[in-house]
Design an enzyme around this catalytic site. Structure first.
Site, PDB file in Angstrom:
ATOM      1  CG  LEU A  77      -1.926  -1.172   1.279  1.00 21.94           C
ATOM      2  CD1 LEU A  77      -2.596  -1.230   2.654  1.00 21.94           C
ATOM      3  CD2 LEU A  77      -2.974  -1.045   0.180  1.00 21.94           C
ATOM      4  CB  THR A  78       0.028   4.713  -1.052  1.00 17.93           C
ATOM      5  OG1 THR A  78      -0.531   4.265  -2.284  1.00 17.93           O
ATOM      6  CG2 THR A  78       0.738   6.040  -1.262  1.00 17.93           C
ATOM      7  CG  PHE A  79       0.360   6.952   3.791  1.00 16.51           C
ATOM      8  CD1 PHE A  79       0.063   7.466   2.540  1.00 16.51           C
ATOM      9  CD2 PHE A  79       0.280   7.802   4.879  1.00 16.51           C
ATOM     10  CE1 PHE A  79      -0.305   8.796   2.369  1.00 16.51           C
ATOM     11  CE2 PHE A  79      -0.079   9.134   4.734  1.00 16.51           C
ATOM     12  CZ  PHE A  79      -0.375   9.642   3.479  1.00 16.51           C
TER      13      PHE A  79
END
Length: 414
Positions: A77-79
């Site tokens: 995922l991004t974060f």
């Protein structure tokens, strides 16, 4: 000769001329390090390269170093992965264990909660800008997860609150402006972030016309970045590392599961939905929830957090829910209301958050600059190794991390 190859040749010529100059008296002063510019193209699959849509990135990769691919950390995922790139820590260790989290003291965390995103108590470890500033050098961030919080008491020297309306051109012009400044204010480390590919691939699928258009637009911005850096001379003193945080998988309308069909929602708190799904059983429902969820199902597998496979390096952090389910690549688990709204939709979408070692989740890695090898392709490696590589290039001591320089030594000019 095209502009990017000229940039590489200019950097080589600059080094060669310096070596041929009159030899000065021996000095004990350390050799000044070049700057590092870390560029992220969110959601960029490495197999987007070489398809005719990325002429600028292809030229950078040919002139410098490209990895076959880079493995994201779990969850993909991004974060979690952007913060892994700048700390060298797995999400289990830096504390950003998901885009959506729950903490008994801090409450809820999500990308849209500005007060959480800007609260340093969520962010563990030491991000690279803190280490570089401790060494006495300025830094700058043109968007990056973590940069909006005063982690260990410090933001980057210059930073921006994320705003998707800021155009690619504005982002590039801001960063190139920084990189052409005098040495006393020029950032030794800087970031540049593009979100367009991720956004379009989520909405229309990773191989859609819209996602391809976003790939072309970001490639154009990359070409502009290098053209400006060549013109102003900053290319000769900057090592540029281009990465993505994860790949993207297509999700058809038929490949969606209602979380209520996984487990009764009055038995659990749903901490996170999507692809890496988290549940905390409610008091009195622990046995029922575990019996219902744990094990392998048709399109997902669930584990007690203490028994998540070792390859994922995940499960010890207190923020990780008691039960973690990983969806089969290409399948989404949706909240009941979201699932109901999705009925009748025919558009293939894109998702990430699946097994980081699956082909669809692979991330990209490209590097070029005065300290970077030329014309090489290196084997795949884990993204925790980017941080020790950058600290080595910056000649700044690394904070404790989970990475290893050995898998990425081939990036370095010998």
């Amino acid at each position: 000769m095209n502009s990017i190859l000229r940039m590489a040749a200019t950097a080589v010529l600059t080094l060669a001329l310096a070596a041929c100059a009159t030899t000065p008296a021996p000095s004990t002063a350390p050799t000044p390090a070049h700057s590092v510019l870390l560029v992220s193209i969110d959601g960029f699959r490495p197999d987007y390269l070489g398809k005719g849509n990325t002429p600028n990135l292809d030229r950078v990769a040919a002139a410098g170093v490209r990895a076959e691919w880079m493995n994201p950390s779990f969850p993909s995922l991004t974060f979690p992965n952007h913060y892994t790139l700048v700390t060298g820590l797995r999400p289990d260790h830096h504390g950003i264990v998901h885009n959506n989290m729950s903490d008994p003291e801090l409450g809820k965390f999500s990308l849209s909660k500005r007060e959480a995103v800007q609260n340093p108590r969520w962010w563990g470890g030491e991000p690279i800008w803190v280490g570089v500033q401790k060494a006495g050098y300025p830094t700058a961030a043109m968007f990056w997860p973590g940069s909006e919080a005063p982690i260990l008491g410090a933001h980057p020297t210059r930073w921006h609150v994320f705003d998707a309306k800021v155009t690619n051109t504005q982002r590039v012009n801001t960063v190139t402006g920084w990189m052409r400044e005098p040495m006393n204010t020029r950032p030794r480390f800087a970031t540049l972030y593009f979100d367009e590919v991720d956004h379009e691939a989520h909405s229309f699928g990773p191989f859609s016309e819209q996602a391809t258009g976003a790939v072309r637009a970001v490639d154009t911005a990359i070409g502009d970045l290098f053209a400006q850096m060549q013109r102003d001379g900053s290319a000769a003193t900057t090592n540029v590392i281009i990465v993505s945080d994860h790949g993207m998988a297509p999700v058809t309308p038929s490949q969606r599961i209602n979380i209520a069909d996984m487990v009764p929602t009055d038995w659990v708190e749903v901490v996170a939905a999507g692809q890496t799904v988290g549940f905390n059983p409610k008091q009195g429902y622990e046995a029922q929830a575990s019996q219902r969820l744990l094990g392998t199902h048709e399109h997902y597998t669930c584990w007690d957090k203490s028994k998540i496979p070792a390859k994922f390096h995940y499960g010890s952090n207190a923020r990780i829910p008691a039960i973690v389910c990983l969806m089969q690549t290409g399948w989404d688990a949706l909240y009941p209301d979201t699932f109901a709204k999705a009925k009748g939709q025919t558009q293939t979408r894109g998702s990430h958050g699946f097994d980081p070692y699956s082909a669809d989740m692979r991330a990209a890695f490209i590097a070029i600059g005065p300290d970077i090898a030329q014309g090489k392709v290196i084997p795949a490696f884990d993204n925790v190794d980017v941080y020790p590589l950058m600290m080595h290039l910056l000649k700044v001591p690394a904070a404790p991390n989970d990475g290893d320089l050995a898998p990425v030594r081939g990036v370095l000019r010998q």
